[in-house]
Scaffold this motif. Structure first.
Motif, PDB file in Angstrom:
ATOM      1  N   GLY A 682       2.841 -93.595  -2.284  1.00 11.91           N
ATOM      2  CA  GLY A 682       3.194 -94.265  -3.530  1.00 11.91           C
ATOM      3  C   GLY A 682       2.639 -95.665  -3.658  1.00 11.91           C
ATOM      4  N   GLY A 683       1.977 -96.196  -2.616  1.00 13.36           N
ATOM      5  CA  GLY A 683       1.450 -97.558  -2.653  1.00 13.36           C
ATOM      6  C   GLY A 683      -0.028 -97.593  -2.974  1.00 13.36           C
ATOM      7  N   ASP A 684      -0.568 -98.796  -3.021  1.00 14.97           N
ATOM      8  CA  ASP A 684      -1.987 -98.988  -3.325  1.00 14.97           C
ATOM      9  C   ASP A 684      -2.809 -98.837  -2.046  1.00 14.97           C
ATOM     10  OD1 ASP A 684      -1.406 -99.538  -5.977  1.00 14.97           O
ATOM     11  OD2 ASP A 684      -1.153-101.700  -5.572  1.00 14.97           O
ATOM     12  N   TRP A 685      -4.071 -98.461  -2.228  1.00 15.27           N
ATOM     13  CA  TRP A 685      -4.998 -98.341  -1.109  1.00 15.27           C
ATOM     14  C   TRP A 685      -5.511 -99.727  -0.730  1.00 15.27           C
ATOM     15  CZ3 TRP A 685      -5.598 -93.962   1.563  1.00 15.27           C
ATOM     16  CH2 TRP A 685      -5.244 -92.742   0.949  1.00 15.27           C
ATOM     17  N   SER A 686      -5.671 -99.946   0.569  1.00 15.84           N
ATOM     18  CA  SER A 686      -6.242-101.204   1.050  1.00 15.84           C
ATOM     19  C   SER A 686      -7.307-100.898   2.096  1.00 15.84           C
ATOM     20  CB  SER A 686      -5.151-102.110   1.640  1.00 15.84           C
ATOM     21  OG  SER A 686      -4.498-101.462   2.723  1.00 15.84           O
ATOM     22  N   ASP A 687      -8.322-101.768   2.182  1.00 18.47           N
ATOM     23  CA  ASP A 687      -9.447-101.556   3.085  1.00 18.47           C
ATOM     24  C   ASP A 687      -9.088-101.941   4.521  1.00 18.47           C
ATOM     25  OD1 ASP A 687     -11.145-100.757   0.995  1.00 18.47           O
ATOM     26  OD2 ASP A 687     -11.573-102.851   0.508  1.00 18.47           O
ATOM     27  N   LEU A 688      -9.563-101.137   5.462  1.00 22.79           N
ATOM     28  CA  LEU A 688      -9.492-101.524   6.869  1.00 22.79           C
ATOM     29  C   LEU A 688     -10.674-102.433   7.175  1.00 22.79           C
ATOM     30  CD1 LEU A 688      -8.501 -98.285   8.839  1.00 22.79           C
ATOM     31  CD2 LEU A 688      -7.092-100.253   8.286  1.00 22.79           C
ATOM     32  N   PHE A 711      -4.641 -91.864   5.064  1.00 21.12           N
ATOM     33  CA  PHE A 711      -5.995 -92.324   5.344  1.00 21.12           C
ATOM     34  C   PHE A 711      -7.003 -91.609   4.454  1.00 21.12           C
ATOM     35  CE2 PHE A 711      -3.487 -92.659   9.200  1.00 21.12           C
ATOM     36  CZ  PHE A 711      -3.775 -93.931   9.676  1.00 21.12           C
ATOM     37  N   ARG A 712      -8.082 -92.321   4.131  1.00 19.25           N
ATOM     38  CA  ARG A 712      -9.256 -91.705   3.525  1.00 19.25           C
ATOM     39  C   ARG A 712     -10.478 -92.519   3.932  1.00 19.25           C
ATOM     40  NH1 ARG A 712      -8.649 -92.996  -3.008  1.00 19.25           N
ATOM     41  NH2 ARG A 712      -8.902 -95.283  -2.883  1.00 19.25           N
ATOM     42  N   MET A 713     -11.679 -91.913   3.859  1.00 18.89           N
ATOM     43  CA  MET A 713     -12.877 -92.575   4.343  1.00 18.89           C
ATOM     44  C   MET A 713     -14.066 -92.249   3.453  1.00 18.89           C
ATOM     45  SD  MET A 713     -14.303 -90.264   7.503  1.00 18.89           S
ATOM     46  CE  MET A 713     -15.764 -91.275   7.566  1.00 18.89           C
ATOM     47  N   ARG A 714     -15.117 -93.003   3.681  1.00 11.41           N
ATOM     48  CA  ARG A 714     -16.386 -92.716   3.023  1.00 11.41           C
ATOM     49  C   ARG A 714     -17.519 -93.230   3.907  1.00 11.41           C
ATOM     50  NH1 ARG A 714     -16.742 -96.987  -2.049  1.00 11.41           N
ATOM     51  NH2 ARG A 714     -16.859 -98.924  -0.816  1.00 11.41           N
ATOM     52  N   ALA A 715     -18.687 -92.660   3.698  1.00 13.91           N
ATOM     53  CA  ALA A 715     -19.885 -93.094   4.402  1.00 13.91           C
ATOM     54  C   ALA A 715     -20.754 -93.917   3.455  1.00 13.91           C
ATOM     55  CB  ALA A 715     -20.666 -91.895   4.931  1.00 13.91           C
ATOM     56  N   VAL A 716     -21.424 -94.942   3.988  1.00 16.60           N
ATOM     57  CA  VAL A 716     -22.290 -95.825   3.210  1.00 16.60           C
ATOM     58  C   VAL A 716     -23.676 -95.790   3.837  1.00 16.60           C
ATOM     59  CG1 VAL A 716     -22.651 -98.156   2.344  1.00 16.60           C
ATOM     60  CG2 VAL A 716     -20.325 -97.302   2.682  1.00 16.60           C
ATOM     61  N   ASP A 717     -24.696 -95.536   2.974  1.00 14.51           N
ATOM     62  CA  ASP A 717     -26.039 -95.411   3.540  1.00 14.51           C
ATOM     63  C   ASP A 717     -26.731 -96.764   3.644  1.00 14.51           C
ATOM     64  OD1 ASP A 717     -26.994 -96.090   1.035  1.00 14.51           O
ATOM     65  OD2 ASP A 717     -27.649 -94.057   0.510  1.00 14.51           O
ATOM     66  N   GLU A 718     -27.986 -96.762   4.107  1.00 13.31           N
ATOM     67  CA  GLU A 718     -28.709 -97.993   4.359  1.00 13.31           C
ATOM     68  C   GLU A 718     -28.984 -98.796   3.093  1.00 13.31           C
ATOM     69  OE1 GLU A 718     -29.296 -99.190   7.171  1.00 13.31           O
ATOM     70  OE2 GLU A 718     -29.104 -97.554   8.602  1.00 13.31           O
ATOM     71  N   ALA A 722     -22.672 -95.415  -1.525  1.00 13.87           N
ATOM     72  CA  ALA A 722     -21.477 -94.941  -0.832  1.00 13.87           C
ATOM     73  C   ALA A 722     -20.951 -93.696  -1.515  1.00 13.87           C
ATOM     74  CB  ALA A 722     -20.405 -96.022  -0.806  1.00 13.87           C
ATOM     75  N   GLU A 723     -20.522 -92.769  -0.708  1.00 14.48           N
ATOM     76  CA  GLU A 723     -19.846 -91.611  -1.310  1.00 14.48           C
ATOM     77  C   GLU A 723     -18.516 -92.076  -1.903  1.00 14.48           C
ATOM     78  OE1 GLU A 723     -18.050 -88.679   1.296  1.00 14.48           O
ATOM     79  OE2 GLU A 723     -18.505 -89.940   3.043  1.00 14.48           O
ATOM     80  N   GLU A 724     -18.022 -91.351  -2.878  1.00 19.56           N
ATOM     81  CA  GLU A 724     -16.789 -91.719  -3.539  1.00 19.56           C
ATOM     82  C   GLU A 724     -15.596 -91.416  -2.636  1.00 19.56           C
ATOM     83  OE1 GLU A 724     -16.319 -93.172  -6.422  1.00 19.56           O
ATOM     84  OE2 GLU A 724     -18.462 -93.298  -6.903  1.00 19.56           O
ATOM     85  N   TYR A 725     -14.630 -92.342  -2.604  1.00 19.96           N
ATOM     86  CA  TYR A 725     -13.359 -92.003  -1.976  1.00 19.96           C
ATOM     87  C   TYR A 725     -12.710 -90.874  -2.764  1.00 19.96           C
ATOM     88  CZ  TYR A 725     -13.146 -96.270   0.895  1.00 19.96           C
ATOM     89  OH  TYR A 725     -13.371 -97.249   1.819  1.00 19.96           O
ATOM     90  N   ILE A 726     -12.119 -89.874  -2.049  1.00 20.21           N
ATOM     91  CA  ILE A 726     -11.370 -88.848  -2.778  1.00 20.21           C
ATOM     92  C   ILE A 726     -10.067 -89.459  -3.270  1.00 20.21           C
ATOM     93  CG2 ILE A 726     -12.409 -86.988  -1.440  1.00 20.21           C
ATOM     94  CD1 ILE A 726      -9.803 -86.744   0.106  1.00 20.21           C
ATOM     95  N   SER A 727      -9.504 -88.883  -4.314  1.00 20.24           N
ATOM     96  CA  SER A 727      -8.340 -89.483  -4.970  1.00 20.24           C
ATOM     97  C   SER A 727      -7.054 -89.273  -4.197  1.00 20.24           C
ATOM     98  CB  SER A 727      -8.198 -88.920  -6.394  1.00 20.24           C
ATOM     99  OG  SER A 727      -8.017 -87.518  -6.346  1.00 20.24           O
ATOM    100  N   VAL A 728      -7.036 -88.352  -3.221  1.00 20.77           N
ATOM    101  CA  VAL A 728      -5.818 -88.070  -2.458  1.00 20.77           C
ATOM    102  C   VAL A 728      -6.101 -88.368  -0.985  1.00 20.77           C
ATOM    103  CG1 VAL A 728      -5.028 -86.313  -4.074  1.00 20.77           C
ATOM    104  CG2 VAL A 728      -6.483 -85.638  -2.158  1.00 20.77           C
ATOM    105  N   PRO A 729      -5.069 -88.527  -0.174  1.00 25.44           N
ATOM    106  CA  PRO A 729      -5.292 -88.789   1.248  1.00 25.44           C
ATOM    107  C   PRO A 729      -6.005 -87.622   1.919  1.00 25.44           C
ATOM    108  CG  PRO A 729      -3.039 -89.318   0.611  1.00 25.44           C
ATOM    109  CD  PRO A 729      -3.636 -88.596  -0.536  1.00 25.44           C
ATOM    110  N   GLU A 730      -6.905 -87.951   2.856  1.00 25.39           N
ATOM    111  CA  GLU A 730      -7.545 -86.906   3.643  1.00 25.39           C
ATOM    112  C   GLU A 730      -6.637 -86.440   4.771  1.00 25.39           C
ATOM    113  OE1 GLU A 730     -11.706 -87.169   4.619  1.00 25.39           O
ATOM    114  OE2 GLU A 730     -11.896 -88.979   3.397  1.00 25.39           O
ATOM    115  N   THR A 731      -5.849 -87.350   5.305  1.00 25.94           N
ATOM    116  CA  THR A 731      -4.893 -87.006   6.358  1.00 25.94           C
ATOM    117  C   THR A 731      -3.849 -88.101   6.412  1.00 25.94           C
ATOM    118  OG1 THR A 731      -4.639 -86.369   8.666  1.00 25.94           O
ATOM    119  CG2 THR A 731      -6.155 -88.180   8.207  1.00 25.94           C
ATOM    120  N   SER A 732      -2.723 -87.820   7.085  1.00 26.31           N
ATOM    121  CA  SER A 732      -1.653 -88.803   7.198  1.00 26.31           C
ATOM    122  C   SER A 732      -0.823 -88.479   8.423  1.00 26.31           C
ATOM    123  CB  SER A 732      -0.776 -88.799   5.949  1.00 26.31           C
ATOM    124  OG  SER A 732      -0.105 -87.562   5.814  1.00 26.31           O
TER     125      SER A 732
END
Length: 916
Positions: A682-688, A711-718, A722-732
């Motif tokens: 129910g809270g906002d996402w924050s960056d690690l 948790f959710r993640m994305r990969a960023v190229d050179e 960056a790929e889009e973050y998915i709208s729901v958690p990938e795992t918890s």
């Protein structure tokens, strides 16, 4: 009384058509008459009239009832009919006609007594002021109550008398004076401010003419004729008096102010039509209320003493015969019938002529004597000689106040160049009318070389000077940094009157040919002694900007991404100094060419570009010039956008740390790093803050016990894609808030203290965790230290090991002598996931102690386990040992030396591919 609403006046939209001045009776027609009194038919008004007449009978202090026959004009009742405001008309006892003016006021209260139904309060009564203020504001506003207060305006102590006024109606027409000081003494319609006011009427909506020259200050003509509470009016400001005076013309008819005068600041000549008389506002009939005051920023003010030129009685002060008789100290003379004839009819403009020098004369000296005359059908006020050297007419010489006249002018002092020039005279009459055309136009030729002169003024630093003549001569004015929208507003005017300019240090100047900075400007970085050969030209500047010194712009600083691919939505950016404009062009393969016109921005989104080489140019400009810069770049083929996913976590974690793992599904070769976000449900996402590099596939995360973390993640190229973050958690996972202690904690203080150390057998390892009973410490179950004891046998070679069995649980092992305080050695893991060992030979039989401490103070939980072991490696025969106190340090440095062996625990984690 005259009631005034002190509201800001706004221009009325949708007014009726301006009336024709010829719509009323003219001189020579049958004279109009004042109206008959109102016939009372309303029983309540009849009852009130009876009560008022009865209350006034025999009173000598109610002068209106002595001088006039007083009757009711109209009545305003309160909602419950218990209060009445009775407005009174003054009727001449001899003619029986209403004397149109502002009505008097009586306050009446219902008594409920049939024999005396109303209690009457006159303005002369001591209780009038109190009862007036008690009247509801809905019946009479606070502002209007102030005009009825019984205080009387006193005669001016400074004995200033303002003259030059004409009676404010058509020349030759007779209009009746219905009241002057009666405002204060008789019908008391405005006793505190109207001692020098006048009411004029003739029974019609007669034309009103300006009594004196002025400028429109306030106006209102939107109220319907006959409106009993709101008056139409116009107020003229006359700055020619000291102090400035304001002429008030009140009770005007709706929509009769000419359209060109419904503008604040519009000039009005004496005798000019300004509207028609009516009875708007508090009025007993069509009439004009006229007075003059000196209160700035207000429609109304205390009247001042004025005199009319054509009034022959009382030094120019009209009085009714009743006023002259009753109040002789304020003027004892009157005109029969109270009718005054206006002479306000100055319509012809003044004229003038120059009689010397004769036309086409050649002037061969620096001075010139000019003679001539001025004339007007009423009276001349002033004259002014004018000169034109081929540019524009400008004044020369001083103001002329008499006719005929002779005036000497110095052509050299006026910087008149050699050659042809023209003289004329402007004449102004006392009505404010100015002569038309060029009166006395005379062509002359100057043939005399004036000696050179130094600049008439010099600008300082951050200043600019303008001159009306070449070579920095003529009239001069110095200007500081600022915007000058209209050079005509200066004194004297520099509009189309600038011939040379000097520019001081630290500034630049822009001259414009039109006011409000219109037209094509010319920039001056330095002075110019003659503008005739410049783009702006001589005598053509209308507005000016003096600004801080402007230097030509430096080349823009261009910004490009490190890597540009065909999939990048490219934005070109650059930096320039404030106030500079830029334009940009981009060319590329296959004839590609686009342009960004001159604008204020510093970026340009060009979008996707094809693979190839490009040339980018940016130009910058300011008032002082233009510069440019060019850069080349290459667009390479786009790489594949990376895709990744996180491996699932257990639903609950019985520790304060968890290991995040992930896999790459696409584009691994182009990845630069990974980014993670966390949130609580129910809270906002924050960056690690951690951003693992391209080859890393796991990350340790320390959580807060009792909280669920998503948790959710994305990969960023050179390139930065960056790929889009998915709208729901990938795992918890839920970090369990409480923990289960190990078997060695025991009763308080347990193994947290050396006194409760757990006994360990050599050869039998023991597993502990970092969880304390809830009864200890602050109740957070934080386990800081575990104490262990064991029995040592002389000569035994022992190996102590500390191995984390769960993530982040590594422990440091410290070995103490039999006293529990003397340090022997330690095994310290490199990090919270490493193991360590310590080798030691027992010097003597006894019980020894081990202290276990966390490598990472954040570790806590049931699964935060570690294993400690004591292994017998070999045994040394006692006969070979020398354990004296003197030799122990040598032994510890040799055969008894502590051997540390540190080994990092490497774990392999199973990766399970997640479906897309």
């Amino acid at each position: 009384m005259l009631l005034v609403s002190f509201l800001l006046i706004s221009t009325l939209i949708g007014c009726s058509e301006n009336p024709d001045e010829g719509s009323v009776s003219k001189v020579g027609t049958v004279a109009p008459k004042l109206p008959q009194p109102k016939t009372l038919t309303d029983p309540r008004e009849i009852e009130l009239n009876t009560a008022i007449q009865k209350a006034a009978a025999g009173r000598e202090d109610v002068l209106a009832f002595i001088i006039f026959r007083v009757t009711i004009d109209h009545v305003e009742f309160s909602k419950d009919k218990s209060l009445a405001l009775v407005w009174l008309s003054m009727v001449d006892k001899e003619t029986g006609l209403v004397q149109n003016s502002e009505p008097g006021l009586v306050i009446a209260h219902a008594t409920g007594d049939a024999t005396q139904p109303w209690r009457i309060t006159f303005q002369a009564d001591q209780t009038f002021a109190t009862e007036l203020m008690a009247v509801p504001d809905t019946m009479l506003s606070q502002e209007n109550k102030g005009f009825y207060m019984p205080a009387q305006q006193q005669q001016s102590k400074d004995v200033v008398v303002y003259s030059g006024y004409k009676l404010p109606w058509t020349k030759g027409q007779a209009v009746t004076l219905t009241g002057s000081n009666g405002h204060v003494f008789t019908y008391k319609s405005c006793p505190s401010s109207c001692l020098y006011a006048f009411d004029f009427a003739n029974g019609t909506m007669f034309d009103i003419k300006a009594a004196r020259h002025g400028y429109v200050k306030y106006f209102q003509d939107g109220y319907p004729n006959g409106n009993e509470t709101n008056a139409n009016y116009i107020v003229l400001e006359d700055p020619s008096t000291t102090p400035t005076t304001y002429q008030v013309y009140y009770h005007l008819a709706q929509g009769t102010i000419p359209g060109n005068l419904r503008v604040v600041g519009a000039e009005v000549m004496q005798g000019q039509f300004i509207g028609k008389a009516d009875d708007t506002g508090y009025s007993s009939g069509n009439h004009l209320h006229f007075q003059v005051h000196t209160t700035p920023n207000s429609v109304w003010g205390n009247s001042v003493d004025i005199v009319f030129d054509e009034v022959a009685v009382n030094g120019g002060r009209p009085r009714t015969c009743k006023e002259a008789s009753a109040f002789p100290d304020y003027g004892s003379e009157c005109v029969s019938g109270n009718q005054y004839i206006s002479q306000n009819g100055d319509v012809a403009p003044p004229i003038g002529a120059i009689t010397s020098p004769l036309p086409y004369a050649t002037i061969t000296s620096p001075t010139l004597n000019v003679s001539g005359w001025m004339h007007d059908d009423t009276a001349v006020a002033t004259g002014q000689l004018m000169i034109n050297t081929g540019k524009a007419w400008t004044p020369i010489g001083s103001v002329i106040s008499s006719t005929p006249f002779t005036q000497e002018i110095n052509l050299c002092d006026a910087n008149i160049p050699d050659g042809k020039f023209f003289l004329s005279i402007d004449v102004t009459d006392k009505a404010g009318k100015v002569s038309i055309d060029n009166q006395g136009l005379t062509e002359l030729t100057k043939s005399y070389t004036c000696p050179p002169q130094p600049p008439v003024c010099t600008p300082g630093v951050s200043q600019v000077a303008l001159y009306t003549e070449a070579q920095y001569q003529g009239t001069c004015q110095v200007f500081d940094i600022g915007d000058y929208t209209n050079l005509e507003s200066l004194t004297p005017s520099f509009l189309d009157n600038t011939r040379s300019i000097q520019v001081g240090g630290g500034v630049s100047t822009l001259l414009y040919p039109d006011i409000d900075f219109g037209g094509t400007y010319e920039l001056f970085q330095d002075g110019d002694s003659n503008l005739a050969d410049n783009g702006i030209g001589a005598y053509n500047a209308a507005s000016m900007k003096v600004i801080a010194r402007v230097n030509p712009p430096e080349p823009p600083v261009l910004t490009l991404p490190d890597l540009i691919t065909s999939s990048l939505n490219l934005t070109l950016a650059w930096t320039v100094a404030p106030g500079e404009q830029t334009q940009s062009t981009l060319t590329g393969p296959g004839g590609y060419a686009v342009n960004l016109p001159w604008q204020e921005g510093t970026s340009w989104q060009v979008g996707l570009l094809a693979v190839g080489d490009y040339t980018w140019t940016v130009e910058a400009r300011n008032l002082a010039g233009t510069t440019s810069i060019t850069q080349e770049f290459t667009v390479s083929k786009a790489s594949v956008l990376p895709l990744s996913h996180m491996n699932p976590l257990a639903q609950v974690t019985n520790s304060s740390v968890v290991l995040l793992t992930w896999e790459v599904d696409q584009g691994a070769e182009g990845i630069n790093h990974f980014e993670f976000q966390t949130s609580n449900p129910g809270g906002d996402w924050s960056d690690l803050p951690d951003k693992p590099a391209r080859d890393v596939r796991q990350l340790t995360y320390w959580g807060t016990l009792g909280q669920t973390v998503q948790f959710r993640m994305r990969a960023v190229d050179e390139v930065g894609n960056a790929e889009e973050y998915i709208s729901v958690p990938e795992t918890s996972t839920l970090f369990v808030g409480s923990c289960i202690v190990d078997a060695f904690e025991g009763a308080d203080p347990g193994d947290d203290d050396i006194s409760g150390s757990s006994l360990m057998t050599v050869g039998t390892p023991a597993t502990h965790n970092w969880c304390a009973p809830i009864t200890r410490g602050d109740g957070s179950q934080t386990d800081i230290v575990d104490w262990i004891s064991f029995a040592g046998v002389t000569g035994d070679q022992l190996r102590f090991t500390t191995v984390p069995t769960n993530l982040g649980s590594a422990s440091m092992l410290t070995l103490y002598d039999k006293d529990g305080a003397t340090f022997i050695g330690e095994a310290r893991p490199e990090d919270s996931d490493a193991s360590a060992s310590l080798d030691w030979t027992v010097p003597a039989d006894g019980t020894y102690f081990i202290k276990m401490e966390r490598i990472d103070g954040r570790i806590r939980g049931t699964d935060s386990a570690y294993k400690v072991g004591i292994e017998l490696k070999s045994k040394i025969q006692p006969g070979t040992l020398v354990c004296g106190a003197a030799t122990l340090p040598a032994l510890l440095a040799g055969a008894y030396a502590v051997n540390k062996q540190v080994k990092k625990t490497k774990k392999k984690y199973h990766r399970e591919a997640m479906g897309n």
